[in-house]
Design a protein around this motif. Sequence first.
Motif: not given
Length: 358
Positions: A74-82, A102-114
């Motif tokens: 997850f950290e490697k994914w966040l640190e990547s440009d691509m 892909i499903e485990r990248t959920l922590p990169s989102m917030e629970p709120f709605f926009e």
Amino acid sequence: MRILALNSSPRTGGQSKTELMLNHLVEGMRHAGAHVEVINLHKKNIHNCIGCFTCWTKTPGRCIHKDDMTGELFEKWLESDMVVYATPLYNYGVNATLKVFIERTLPSMEPFFEIHDGRMFHPLRDKTPAIVMLSVSGMPDEDHFSALSAHANYLTASPGRQLIAEIYRPAAEIMTNPFFGDKSNDILEATTQAGRELVQSMKISPSTLGRITQPIVAAQFFAEMTNLFWKTCIAQGVTPKEFGKKKMVPRPDSLESFMLFCPFGLKSEAAGDRKVVLQFKFSGDVGGSCYFTIEKGNIAAEMGTWEGPDLTIESPFDVWMDIMTRKADGQQMFMEQKYKVTGDISLMIQLFQRGNDG
């Protein structure tokens, strides 16, 4: 530029066309100066998302699971440009391994709605990498990637997400067949070029993408060839991997399928600069005649007979199919007079001469 290339194929080595395409894409990226790390997801311990929403409440931005996704990926994914999502096409979509990632990248989102442009979404907690989707299919037409493409585009439709390229290679399973070597080499060279272009401009030019997706073979030819391959696997009780390991050959079961496959076993260069005609006359359960015209590296098959061929082979159909599929030794069968040859014997030896890997 930091790039994370995720290979979700369970196959490795020459059997994996996902890996083949990804390796060439990565080669181009590295040539253009990018730092690329390739991860084989099937070697990683990644648990399924359990929908507990702990990453949105008790530990914002961090998953409850203690596995390779939380501890490393997850950290490697966040640190990547691509990020390159490389997957074989399974049931018209990404395979289960990549879907879990892909499903485990959920922590990169917030629970709120926009709401943006009439579409509701979860805002991003972190900056996420631009996505390149790469997939291969055994089917020969691009339409089979439609569902995967729709998923990839919907996945990146919200603000902050970006899909910069889709690379889809149909009829990938035949890319390692030497008979299609020229086209396959051009496809792989274009894939390497795509890697360079992605690093340099964050996109792939239409001309490069056109080379990657170019047709290799006509759909009808492909279907007949593939069906015979599967029939042989079923009849011999082998998997495709075992078929390749044993260097097996699909066994024709009709005159038409023999005409389809015979050119794969002929050394067209044996004809040199002249026009050569090879005649077959079969007897037994499958009877009939056909001939092959070999000229300037091309091989054309026709039903019937040719007047004055350079070489004629007369054989029971089953005997020649045993020879063709390496169940019987052609020289031994000739010595036992199981088939008859008239014409240029030296030409026959050259036409059917197999390389060290044959």
